[in-house]
Structures are given as structure tokens and as C-alpha cells.
Write a protein that holds these residues in place. Structure first.
Motif: not given
Length: 506
Positions: A367-379, A423-431
Motif C-alpha cells: 500500500e505504501i510503496a505502490t505509488p512510488f513503484l510506477n512506470v517511471l521507476r521500472p527497476t 531505485w535508480a535516481l538520486p532525485s528519488d532518495d527522499t521519497e
């Protein structure tokens, strides 16, 4: 293009993409002093730049590969480490870090921006003394190195379950193992620590003559010194059975039922061990990986462990093999991750009347992770890894002199939960980091309610340091924190390790 020129160009291009280092004058002078004391063993962005860049990339989490120390020191003996510490004592403002295997993903634990980085690359491997029945293990490298070098002697030491895990940090932080129901935590089998203390002296800490310091060093991390060799009572071992299986989410009910049974009764056969890793990936898709281990060539056909082997998987690799082969096979898929990685931990009580707890936790993560795990973050992916911690482990730990985590023979059955994210990108670290924190915040609310509903009182649930996030107060969760804090201050009165190096603190 000549190979050496190609390597030099690659190092230059890598450096161009990283932030320019800006060490202060004291740090620059400290690096110079260390180079004078240890010629040929100090790397900088200008001196031996190719090897410097290679060392900065020896971290499992890509998050740590962009950190630039002012200099990197490659000791190959305790005396070299002592020389570094003596220089550091001359410059009280200089920060430093020590790296063994590079598996800890927490920023600042085994890395230091613009400071002095000590790497244990040349202090690796293991030997066995058959007459004393003792293993001598160096902190650098990974468990694949240690186990493969001990294997010809028919022994192992209690260590990592995936071969790529680093040695030094694992042992200092406690270490849970496939062998823990027989031997306790990995740190419990250590009887000697060759240690460079805060004043630069080399001390052989002995468990028999220094029991309080030994207990503290079994799970306090790197606060008491830099360990350059461990003396460990080995575990005699032959062929084992084990490997991992992949399952789709249709098997969740069977997996959770087997996990509930094993947590309560698995220690009746202490040769058996499991890890249940439940993943959530892009779009909220779910799968499970289960690691099984049996200390013998043939697994049992009945009982709590056998129940896991009866669950049909998509792909399964368990078989009879050497212990070294098992650990190497377990670890190689994780080596390919090549992502920014987060760890977070929680210690769960075993609640016999709540077999649905595992599903509740896994569903909450989804429930918590699914919004983060979208198609923009496929890996990207997250997982909750359930690791049974039977009461038997506390009994064994107690019998060997105890550890900092405070496990005892009076312990109830518990589970260690590791929450992993990548995740792949530094911009995603906080989230990304916040996903795991939201889950532990929820558990802080739920666990007391679950215990109350089951008619159980509050329990001692200390955090497990190896799996913890940097912002978790691991040592503050230990019941003997005041004792260990005073002991740490007595051996490090000027705060070399407590204020100038990373890691968990008292």
C-alpha cells in the motif's frame, strides 16, 4: 589506445561527473602525513587516480559511489592502521571512515566526503589452526573469500548467508546466520579481536580476560576500535542442503503459514534455517523469494522446515552442495542489482494467535510503496524480509558471554524484519527512504495493539544493527546502553570514534 591510457581517461571522465572535492587544510595535511608514514599506500584524486576511482566504486549501493574522500589509505597490517590513527589524533577536526566489504548502504557509515578513508582491501581472507581449532579472519573482502578459504579444512565460521556480504561490518554489528540456531549470532563465536584503539595502540582483546569489552564488541559496530583480525571458534561442516526458490503471490498463504509454524517450532531442529523475502515491484506486483538451508546433505521430510520444501515454486535451486557454493549462489543475483539501496529494520514479537501478521505487514508495504513503484521507476522495488530469531539463539549467546544486543536465555521467539528498497535516481532518495520509514512508523502503532489483543505484555525488541537505517537509534534500543556508553567513553575519551567517524553511536 594503450590500456593504461584508457584507464586514465576513464578515471578522468568519472571524476568529471562527480563533485569537486574540497578537503580543508587540516585534512590535506593529514593525508600528506599518512603518505609519509605509509609510502605507496595512499591514494588521492591526483596520486594513483585510477586506483583511487576503483576504490570509490567498491560499494554495493550506488549511492555511496559518488562520495570522494580526500585520500584513501590501503593498510595491509594492524601497524599500518595504527599509523593512520596516530596521525588522525594530531588533527582533531579531520573526519574519517573505515570500509571492509562495502555492503552497508548507509551514507557516512563506510564513506566520508573530503575526509580520510581507510579501506581493508588488502586485509582479507581466513586461515585455520587445526591444533587450536580456531579460525583467524581478516575484515576486508566478503564472505565468499572467508568460507572458500576455510572449506578445505572442513570448517566454517558463523557468517553471512549471501556470499557477497562484507566481513568486518557484519561481525561488528552482530550477524545473523544460517548457523545461528546452533551457534548464536556470528559475533558470539568471536573470542579475540586484534584492534587498533583510539590512541593508536594495538590491543588483542580477549573474551576470557576482558568479558565486558568482548560483550560490547559483539554488536556495537565500530565504536571501540578498528579491528584488523578476528579469532573465531569455527563450526565444523560438510555438505549442506539449500538454495533459493521464487514464488508468485498465489503461494502467499502457504508461505505465511509455514513461516508462522517455523518461527515457533523450527528451532526444534537447529540445523534448519530460512529467510522469507517478499517483494513488491512496479505497479504493486508481488513475488516471494525463499532461502532455505539445512546443515546436512539431506533435508528432513517432516516438520516445520519440510513444510517450506513442499510449497511449489516458479523456479527452485535448493540442492545438496558445499557451503561455499551455497553462499556464492545465494549472493550472485544481488550483486547485479546496481541500484541505490536502503535498509531499515524492525524486531517483531512472535504472536501465536496472529498468523495473519505477515500478510498484514506485506500488504501494508504494498500500500505504501505502490505509488512510488510506477512506470517511471521500472527497476525499483521494495521487500520485507522475515528472519526468525528463535529463543534458542539467546540461550546460546548467553552461554558464550553475551552480546551488545542483549540476547539471553529468557528470550521469547521473535523475528527480525529487514525492509529493503532500491531505485535508480538520486532525485528519488527522499521519497524512497520514506517508504520504509512509513512502514516502521505504522509498526510502532500496530505492534503494541497486537500484543495487547493477544493478552501479551510489552517485550524487549532491540533493533538488529546489520539491517538498520542510519537514522534508527539502534544502540538506544539496547537494554545495557548506559553500561556500553560508559565503556566506550573509557576507551575513547577524546571521541575519535564517537564523534569523527560514521556509524551507530552510544
Amino acid at each position: 589506445m594503450a590500456p593504461s591510457l584508457s584507464l586514465t581517461l576513464a578515471a578522468f571522465l568519472l571524476r568529471a561527473g562527480k563533485s569537486l572535492a574540497a578537503p580543508d587544510q587540516a585534512t590535506t595535511q593529514a593525508c600528506t602525513d599518512i603518505e609519509n608514514a605509509l609510502p605507496g599506500k595512499v591514494l588521492t584524486p591526483g596520486l594513483l587516480a585510477v586506483e583511487y576511482e576503483h576504490e570509490t566504486q567498491q560499494y554495493w549501493s550506488t549511492t555511496l559511489r559518488s562520495v570522494d574522500p580526500a585520500c584513501i589509505v590501503q593498510p595491509n597490517a594492524a601497524e599500518d592502521v595504527a599509523a593512520v590513527v596516530k596521525v588522525l589524533n594530531k588533527y582533531p577536526s579531520v573526519k574519517f571512515a573505515t570500509r571492509s566489504g562495502g555492503h552497508d548502504p548507509n551514507v557516512g557509515h563506510a564513506t566520508v566526503q573530503d575526509g580520510v578513508q581507510i579501506v581493508m582491501t588488502d586485509l582479507a581472507g581466513a586461515t585455520y589452526d587445526v591444533d587450536k581449532d580456531l579460525a583467524y579472519v581478516k575484515p576486508g573482502g566478503e564472505w565468499n573469500d572467508v568460507i572458500s578459504e576455510l572449506a578445505p579444512s572442513g570448517v566454517a565460521v558463523v557468517g553471512g548467508r549471501l556470499g557477497l556480504v562484507g566481513v568486518g561490518g557484519y561481525l561488528l554489528q552482530g550477524g545473523i546466520s544460517f548457523l545461528s540456531a546452533q551457534e548464536g549470532l556470528a559475533a558470539d563465536s568471536i573470542v579475540g579481536w586484534e584492534t587498533v584503539m583510539a590512541n593508536g595502540s594495538i590491543v588483542n582483546v580477549d573474551a576470557a580476560s576482558q568479558p565486558d569489552l568482548a560483550q560490547a564488541m559483539r554488536g556495537s559496530g565500530s565504536q571501540f576500535g578498528i579491528v584488523t583480525k578476528y579469532t573465531i571458534r569455527p563450526h565444523h561442516i560438510g555438505q549442506v542442503y539449500g538454495g533459493f526458490c521464487l514464488y508468485d503471490n498465489s503461494q502467499d498463504g502457504k508461505i505465511h503459514a509455514a513461516l508462522h509454524e517455523f518461527t515457533a517450532n523450527g528451532a526444534q531442529d537447529p540445523k534448519a534455517a530460512i529467510i522469507v523475502s517478499q517483494l513488491v515491484a512496479v505497479g504493486g506486483s508481488k513475488a516471494s523469494i525463499m532461502y532455505t538451508f539445512y546443515d546436512g546433505p539431506t533435508p528432513p521430510t517432516t516438520g516445520a522446515f519440510a513444510d517450506f520444501l513442499k510449497i511449489p515454486g516458479i523456479g527452485c535451486a535448493p540442492k545438496t552442495r558445499s557451503y561455499a557454493d551455497l553462499l556464492k549462489t545465494n549472493g550472485e543475483p544481488a550483486r547485479l542489482l546496481n541500484s541505490r539501496v536502503s535498509f531499515r529494520t524492525y524486531t517483531l514479537p512472535y504472536i501465536g494467535s496472529r498468523p495473519q501478521m505477515y500478510k498484514e505487514i506485506r500488504d501494508k508495504l504494498a500500500e505504501i510503496a505502490t505509488p512510488f513503484l510506477n512506470v517511471l521507476r521500472p527497476t525499483s522495488q521494495f521487500s520485507v524480509d522475515f528472519q526468525p530469531l528463535p529463543s534458542l539463539i539467546g540461550k546460546i549467546s548467553d552461554s558464550k558471554g553475551g552480546n551488545a544486543m542483549g540476547l539471553t536465555g529468557a528470550d521469547p521467539d521473535r523475528l527480525i524484519l529487514e525492509i529493503q528498497g532500491s531505485w535508480a535516481l538520486p532525485s528519488d532518495d527522499t521519497e524512497g527512504y520514506n517508504v520504509s520509514k512509513q512502514l516502521t512508523d505504522w509498526l510502532d502503532e500496530q505492534v503494541p495493539q497486537w500484543l495487547a489483543e493477544a493478552g501479551m505484555g510489552s517485550q524487549y525488541l532491540p533493533f538488529f544493527m546489520n539491517d538498520a537505517a542510519g537514522d534508527q537509534d539502534v544502540t538506544g534500543s539496547y537494554k545495557d546502553v548506559a553500561k556500553f556508553k560508559a565503556l566506550q567513553m573509557s576507551v575513547d575519551p577524546n571521541g575519535l570514534f564517537s564523534t569523527r567517524a560514521g556509524g551507530f553511536k552510544y
